[in-house]
Design an enzyme around this catalytic site. Structure first.
Site, mmCIF file in Angstrom:
data_model
loop_
_atom_site.group_PDB
_atom_site.id
_atom_site.type_symbol
_atom_site.label_atom_id
_atom_site.label_comp_id
_atom_site.label_asym_id
_atom_site.label_seq_id
_atom_site.Cartn_x
_atom_site.Cartn_y
_atom_site.Cartn_z
ATOM 1 N N CYS A 1 -14.693 55.753 -2.879
ATOM 2 C CA CYS A 1 -14.782 57.187 -3.148
ATOM 3 C C CYS A 1 -14.603 57.922 -1.825
ATOM 4 C CB CYS A 1 -16.127 57.528 -3.777
ATOM 5 S SG CYS A 1 -16.363 59.290 -4.071
ATOM 6 N N ARG B 1 -11.870 58.116 -13.821
ATOM 7 C CA ARG B 1 -12.467 57.061 -14.615
ATOM 8 C C ARG B 1 -13.909 56.877 -14.140
ATOM 9 N NH1 ARG B 1 -10.483 51.208 -12.097
ATOM 10 N NH2 ARG B 1 -11.257 51.621 -9.998
ATOM 11 N N ASN C 1 -7.560 56.544 -12.170
ATOM 12 C CA ASN C 1 -7.746 57.974 -12.034
ATOM 13 C C ASN C 1 -6.396 58.648 -12.240
ATOM 14 O OD1 ASN C 1 -10.633 57.920 -10.951
ATOM 15 N ND2 ASN C 1 -9.579 56.578 -9.520
ATOM 16 N N CYS D 1 -11.286 65.069 -5.878
ATOM 17 C CA CYS D 1 -11.308 63.608 -5.747
ATOM 18 C C CYS D 1 -10.623 63.251 -4.436
ATOM 19 C CB CYS D 1 -10.591 62.958 -6.924
ATOM 20 S SG CYS D 1 -10.472 61.146 -6.790
ATOM 21 N N THR E 1 -9.964 60.185 -2.851
ATOM 22 C CA THR E 1 -8.902 59.180 -2.914
ATOM 23 C C THR E 1 -7.727 59.715 -3.721
ATOM 24 O OG1 THR E 1 -9.962 58.116 -4.830
ATOM 25 C CG2 THR E 1 -10.430 57.184 -2.644
#
Length: 257
Positions: A74, A188, A169, A197, A199
């Protein structure tokens, strides 16, 4: 059980972080993690992070999705836990820590955190989307009128129908300028859209460069929760020296009873 926790957010991607250097937290208790992350019956978060001791690095990061399961890397969580390590006095400004995908370097200056991500070697380009792994698997797809796009239903369908049980994702992208892209992500494990997000925006920046949508290697990503920067170098066929940069903020401290 009773313990102190801290609430963090990085461009709206929010986390509960716990100092687990004494290893008191029951990591096998999926129900507890999910309850803590629940926005009605718990603290509320996209995920839970444990800061633990490491034999050679400054610390170890353990990350759970809000469903209570251990997850892949993450990026925003990594930035937040680096900020937390500085708050605890474990580090000063620079750190090396271990996450599920290996060692990461980070620099913390006030509330701005620069996190070095792993190199990216393999990128799969399909007709309508690009797939790559930036510590977590990411589907990157360009759309028009992103602000009005149905991220939840489209993201859920792609996550399940294309990627199956393990999932991926799903990032929907709209170009704003030569080196500026807007991004919305279905994650996900959270099984919903998140405000940001880490990443994911890293995957978007590299994917947009790779498919020729930009010639810049320092890219601004606008998410519903705020703005992030991703910079990298392309060396031969690999993307190296990949950095995810943006704000990380401690929101409050609490006590779980």
């Amino acid at each position: 059980m009773e313990f102190t926790f801290y609430k963090y957010q990085g461009t709206g991607n929010d986390f509960v972080i716990i100092d687990n250097r004494e290893e008191f937290f029951p990591k096998e208790n999926i129900e507890l993690v999910a309850k803590i992350c629940d926005r009605r019956f718990g603290v509320g978060a996209d995920g839970l992070l444990l800061l633990e001791k490491h034999p050679t690095a400054d610390f170890k990061m353990v990350y759970f999705n809000s469903d209570g399961n251990l997850s892949s890397m993450c990026g925003n969580g990594g930035r937040c836990i680096a900020h937390f390590a500085k708050f605890l006095g474990i580090i000063s400004e620079k750190t090396t820590f271990e996450a599920v995908d290996g060692l990461h370097e980070a620099t913390v200056k006030n509330d701005w955190v620069s996190l070095k991500m792993n190199d990216v070697e393999t990128i799969n380009v399909s007709e309508n989307y690009t797939f790559l792994n930036t510590g977590s698997p990411h589907h990157v797809e360009m759309v028009s009128q992103l602000a009005d796009f149905d991220v939840f239903n489209n993201g859920s369908t792609i996550r399940n129908k294309i990627y199956g049980k393990e999932g991926a994702n799903v990032n929907f992208v709209e170009q704003q300028d030569d080196a500026i892209f807007s991004v919305r992500t279905f994650e996900r494990g959270v099984e919903d859209e998140t405000l940001s997000c880490g990443t994911g925006v890293t995957a978007v920046a590299i994917a947009m460069f790779h498919i020729g949508k930009t010639t810049h290697n320092n890219i601004t990503l606008k998410t519903p929760g705020g703005q992030l920067q991703v910079r990298f170098q392309k060396i031969d066929s690999q993307y190296k020296n990949v950095y995810l940069e943006g704000p990380a903020t401690q929101v409050f401290k609490g006590f779980w009873k």
